[in-house]
Design a protein around this motif. Structure first.
Motif, mmCIF file in Angstrom:
data_model
loop_
_atom_site.group_PDB
_atom_site.id
_atom_site.type_symbol
_atom_site.label_atom_id
_atom_site.label_comp_id
_atom_site.label_asym_id
_atom_site.label_seq_id
_atom_site.Cartn_x
_atom_site.Cartn_y
_atom_site.Cartn_z
ATOM 1 N N PRO A 70 0.794 -1.235 0.000
ATOM 2 C CA PRO A 70 0.000 0.000 0.000
ATOM 3 C C PRO A 70 0.824 1.281 0.000
ATOM 4 C CG PRO A 70 -0.875 -1.573 1.593
ATOM 5 C CD PRO A 70 0.458 -2.093 1.158
ATOM 6 N N ASN A 71 2.043 1.213 0.495
ATOM 7 C CA ASN A 71 2.869 2.416 0.618
ATOM 8 C C ASN A 71 4.084 2.411 -0.303
ATOM 9 O OD1 ASN A 71 1.223 3.504 2.619
ATOM 10 N ND2 ASN A 71 2.358 2.517 4.278
ATOM 11 N N PHE A 72 4.166 1.460 -1.206
ATOM 12 C CA PHE A 72 5.371 1.349 -2.032
ATOM 13 C C PHE A 72 5.322 2.295 -3.221
ATOM 14 C CE2 PHE A 72 8.364 -0.566 -5.025
ATOM 15 C CZ PHE A 72 9.458 -0.738 -4.195
ATOM 16 N N SER A 73 6.469 2.868 -3.558
ATOM 17 C CA SER A 73 6.573 3.829 -4.662
ATOM 18 C C SER A 73 7.466 3.267 -5.769
ATOM 19 C CB SER A 73 7.146 5.149 -4.162
ATOM 20 O OG SER A 73 7.333 6.054 -5.240
ATOM 21 N N PRO A 74 6.889 2.630 -6.790
ATOM 22 C CA PRO A 74 7.698 2.066 -7.884
ATOM 23 C C PRO A 74 8.478 3.119 -8.656
ATOM 24 C CG PRO A 74 5.467 1.154 -7.903
ATOM 25 C CD PRO A 74 5.458 2.303 -6.952
ATOM 26 N N SER A 75 7.916 4.310 -8.806
ATOM 27 C CA SER A 75 8.582 5.338 -9.604
ATOM 28 C C SER A 75 9.849 5.865 -8.952
ATOM 29 C CB SER A 75 7.628 6.505 -9.851
ATOM 30 O OG SER A 75 7.299 7.160 -8.640
ATOM 31 N N GLN A 76 10.042 5.571 -7.661
ATOM 32 C CA GLN A 76 11.246 5.998 -6.953
ATOM 33 C C GLN A 76 12.124 4.811 -6.581
ATOM 34 O OE1 GLN A 76 8.668 8.205 -4.139
ATOM 35 N NE2 GLN A 76 9.992 9.971 -4.487
ATOM 36 N N SER A 77 11.963 3.714 -7.319
ATOM 37 C CA SER A 77 12.689 2.477 -7.050
ATOM 38 C C SER A 77 13.496 2.058 -8.268
ATOM 39 C CB SER A 77 11.709 1.360 -6.661
ATOM 40 O OG SER A 77 10.965 1.706 -5.512
ATOM 41 N N ALA A 78 14.579 1.311 -8.015
ATOM 42 C CA ALA A 78 15.442 0.876 -9.116
ATOM 43 C C ALA A 78 16.392 -0.199 -8.624
ATOM 44 C CB ALA A 78 16.235 2.059 -9.677
ATOM 45 N N ASN A 79 17.097 -0.796 -9.570
ATOM 46 C CA ASN A 79 18.206 -1.692 -9.266
ATOM 47 C C ASN A 79 19.475 -0.997 -9.737
ATOM 48 O OD1 ASN A 79 20.236 -3.757 -9.432
ATOM 49 N ND2 ASN A 79 18.617 -5.292 -9.353
ATOM 50 N N CYS A 80 20.362 -0.678 -8.796
ATOM 51 C CA CYS A 80 21.582 0.064 -9.105
ATOM 52 C C CYS A 80 22.827 -0.823 -9.098
ATOM 53 C CB CYS A 80 21.766 1.201 -8.105
ATOM 54 S SG CYS A 80 21.028 2.772 -8.622
ATOM 55 N N VAL A 81 22.672 -2.117 -9.043
ATOM 56 C CA VAL A 81 23.824 -3.019 -9.001
ATOM 57 C C VAL A 81 24.691 -2.808 -10.240
ATOM 58 C CG1 VAL A 81 24.587 -5.414 -8.977
ATOM 59 C CG2 VAL A 81 22.612 -4.717 -7.599
ATOM 60 N N GLY A 82 25.967 -2.574 -10.031
ATOM 61 C CA GLY A 82 26.895 -2.333 -11.124
ATOM 62 C C GLY A 82 27.108 -0.871 -11.428
ATOM 63 N N GLY A 83 26.270 -0.004 -10.838
ATOM 64 C CA GLY A 83 26.474 1.427 -10.983
ATOM 65 C C GLY A 83 25.548 2.134 -11.942
ATOM 66 N N PRO A 114 21.445 2.583 -13.125
ATOM 67 C CA PRO A 114 20.090 2.265 -12.659
ATOM 68 C C PRO A 114 19.259 1.505 -13.685
ATOM 69 C CG PRO A 114 20.230 4.583 -13.258
ATOM 70 C CD PRO A 114 21.623 4.038 -13.337
ATOM 71 N N ASP A 115 18.606 0.460 -13.216
ATOM 72 C CA ASP A 115 17.649 -0.297 -14.017
ATOM 73 C C ASP A 115 16.283 -0.060 -13.403
ATOM 74 O OD1 ASP A 115 16.063 -2.106 -15.346
ATOM 75 O OD2 ASP A 115 17.129 -3.902 -14.638
ATOM 76 N N THR A 116 15.411 0.613 -14.148
ATOM 77 C CA THR A 116 14.080 0.942 -13.632
ATOM 78 C C THR A 116 12.993 0.025 -14.186
ATOM 79 O OG1 THR A 116 13.822 2.620 -15.358
ATOM 80 C CG2 THR A 116 14.669 3.359 -13.229
ATOM 81 N N THR A 117 13.414 -1.099 -14.770
ATOM 82 C CA THR A 117 12.430 -2.086 -15.216
ATOM 83 C C THR A 117 11.525 -2.458 -14.046
ATOM 84 O OG1 THR A 117 14.038 -2.992 -16.770
ATOM 85 C CG2 THR A 117 12.127 -4.362 -16.252
ATOM 86 N N TYR A 118 10.229 -2.545 -14.299
ATOM 87 C CA TYR A 118 9.291 -2.806 -13.207
ATOM 88 C C TYR A 118 9.669 -4.100 -12.479
ATOM 89 C CZ TYR A 118 5.016 -2.702 -10.496
ATOM 90 O OH TYR A 118 4.126 -2.630 -9.443
ATOM 91 N N GLY A 119 9.838 -3.995 -11.168
ATOM 92 C CA GLY A 119 10.190 -5.138 -10.337
ATOM 93 C C GLY A 119 11.675 -5.379 -10.194
ATOM 94 N N ALA A 120 12.505 -4.582 -10.862
ATOM 95 C CA ALA A 120 13.958 -4.784 -10.798
ATOM 96 C C ALA A 120 14.500 -4.607 -9.389
ATOM 97 C CB ALA A 120 14.668 -3.818 -11.756
ATOM 98 N N TRP A 121 13.766 -3.907 -8.546
ATOM 99 C CA TRP A 121 14.202 -3.625 -7.174
ATOM 100 C C TRP A 121 13.937 -4.786 -6.220
ATOM 101 C CZ3 TRP A 121 10.365 -0.895 -9.846
ATOM 102 C CH2 TRP A 121 9.057 -1.318 -9.592
#
Length: 508
Positions: free
Chosen positions: A192-205, A207-214
């Protein structure tokens, strides 16, 4: 996940701030030689390592350095031009030495001591999970208006977060980013409180903003999900509650997806910049940057790590982001003259060394403006594992302590929160104390939306309750041996800093 359980943190006294400011990326570039040319001799027979190259921030310099990187056998990954940090891969064993001689380069070095490898996953063991039968038992004790498992959340009551939620649960305009191993946003208490638009996978330096990458790669990567629930688990009648159940939470994955779950510098640089550029108000940092527990400025690689991450976190602060970090679980006096580091580098063969924590820096927690958090148990005493130090700890918060037993249904002194796959479990550590502070900071930001990071930190300290140093010798595990010495007075001391944060005061 040893690196997650042994978070260390050295806060910054004024002399250290000055030394950092003077010695990192703010001096003229150390090198004045011309850029390498395409004819420069390079070798590619070394291990393939990741590097950070830190430069002046003007476009011409960065463009020139990028050409030199290529000539030196480097493969460009990404450039954060606004802070002058370039992430590079290279198998040239002399890459660091060569690139440090390039005009415009202010520091450069390898961010790891082991070669880049393909990622895999293995079983790392489990936390103390709450079984269905145990959850049902706890639920039967829930009072009216409480979440089903809230009776086991002694930590909320310890800082008045249960009462604070009735006054002000926090604003949806405030987001806390969990920089960690990943967050399972499908958990019913987090969704209920999660913000996908402010989430990412930064592994390797990068950002991957593919949905669910986080999301975590598997259930053993549970640390970030636990932290996220402590901050902002919704009061929705399902499981547990967070300190600030009305604010948003996001996930920025920085941990390697393999069994090591290491937090490399280039990933953390990416996370701070991403958080700042996506309007995140607060970041939670329950880790230290691998592979060095302490980064000494007389080593060119470690110096470059400090420089790169410091540029990124300062960039975040300037854009209005407060960074909160864990003090560590080694029961170390972080204001001492010397500490033994037997765990670095943690991605290859560790070598025991003695370091001066005033000259060798824990990153990101020893960087300017970062809030340093110590841990307490149910009695309010310092957790047996929590590091401490006068002038080092900013504030304290509940992080659990297996020796301090609460009068709760499960009689568990650790912290109960969300786990991947709709589960719940207990963990303890300064990693758990930090999200309590991040949650209170989010409540303060909700009340004072124009407060700067420095003002939020001042408010955290002003609203805190300080029990003062214990009158009896501190014996955290009850074995009859004095484990630590608290120095300071009622207002500021080595165990609690300015005191234990108070959520109820934050909303009032």
């Amino acid at each position: 996940m040893a690196h997650l359980r042994s978070r260390r943190r050295l806060a910054l006294a004024v002399p250290v701030v000055l030394s950092l400011t003077a010695s990192l990326g703010f001096l003229p570039g150390a090198a004045s030689a011309a850029p390498l040319t395409a004819s420069a001799t390079t070798s590619a027979d070394g291990p393939n390592l990741a590097y950070v190259v830190n430069t002046r921030t003007d476009h011409r310099t960065i463009e020139s350095v990028e050409k030199a990187i290529s000539a030196a056998g480097g493969t460009f990954v990404i450039a954060y031009e606004k802070i002058g940090v370039i992430v590079v891969h290279s198998a040239n064993p002399d890459f660091g030495k060569q690139i440090r001689a390039v005009r415009g380069v202010q520091s450069a070095g390898a961010t790891r001591t082991a070669p880049l490898t393909a990622a895999g996953t293995t079983d790392e063991g489990a936390a103390q999970m709450l079984s269905a039968a145990e959850a049902a038992k706890v639920s039967r004790t829930a009072a009216a208006g409480e979440e089903p498992l809230e009776a086991d959340q002694w930590d909320l009551r310890a800082i008045g977060a249960d009462k604070a939620a009735k006054t002000n649960p926090g604003s949806k305009n405030v987001t806390v980013a969990v920089i960690d191993v990943g967050v399972d946003d499908t958990h019913p208490d987090i969704a209920p409180n999660f913000s996908p638009s402010q989430s990412a996978n930064c592994v390797g330096g990068k950002p991957d903003t593919t949905y669910g990458a986080w999301r975590p790669v598997d259930a053993d990567h549970y640390h970030g999900t636990h932290v996220a629930g402590e901050i902002a688990a919704a009061r929705n009648g399902i499981g547990v509650a967070g300190v600030a159940p009305g604010v948003k939470v996001s996930g920025i994955t920085v941990a390697e997806p393999d069994a090591s779950q290491l937090f490399y510098p280039e990933s953390v640089v990416c996370a701070f910049v991403f958080a700042a550029d996506h309007g995140v108000e607060i970041t939670n940092n329950s880790y230290y940057v691998d592979p060095w527990l302490y980064n000494c400025l007389d080593d060119p690689d470690q110096r470059a790590i400090v420089d790169a991450v410091n540029r990124a976190q300062l960039y975040a602060q300037k854009k209005g982001t407060l960074n909160v970090a864990a003090a560590g679980n080694s029961n170390d006096d972080l204001d001492s003259n010397a500490l033994v580091d037997a765990s670095s580098p943690d991605d290859s063969t560790a070598v025991t060394r003695t370091v001066d924590p005033h000259k060798c820096f824990d990153v990101p927690t020893q960087l300017p403006g970062v809030v340093t958090v110590a841990s307490t148990g149910v009695t309010g005493a310092k957790s047996y594992f929590s590091s401490y130090g006068k002038g080092v700890i900013d504030v304290a918060a509940p992080g659990g302590d297996k020796y301090q037993i609460p009068d709760t249904p499960s009689k568990n002194g650790r912290i109960l929160s969300t786990m991947p796959n709709n589960q719940y479990g207990f963990l303890q550590g300064t990693s758990m104390a930090t999200p309590h502070v991040a949650g209170v900071a989010a409540l303060l930001k909700s009340k004072y939306p124009w407060a700067s990071p420095a003002q939020l930190q001042a408010l955290l300290k002003a609203e805190a309750d300080n029990p003062g140093c214990p009158t009896a010798p501190y014996d955290g595990n009850g074995d009859g041996v004095v484990d630590a010495t608290c120095v300071g007075g009622k207002h500021v001391n080595g165990f609690y800093g300015a005191g234990i944060v108070n959520a109820l005061r934050a909303v009032k």
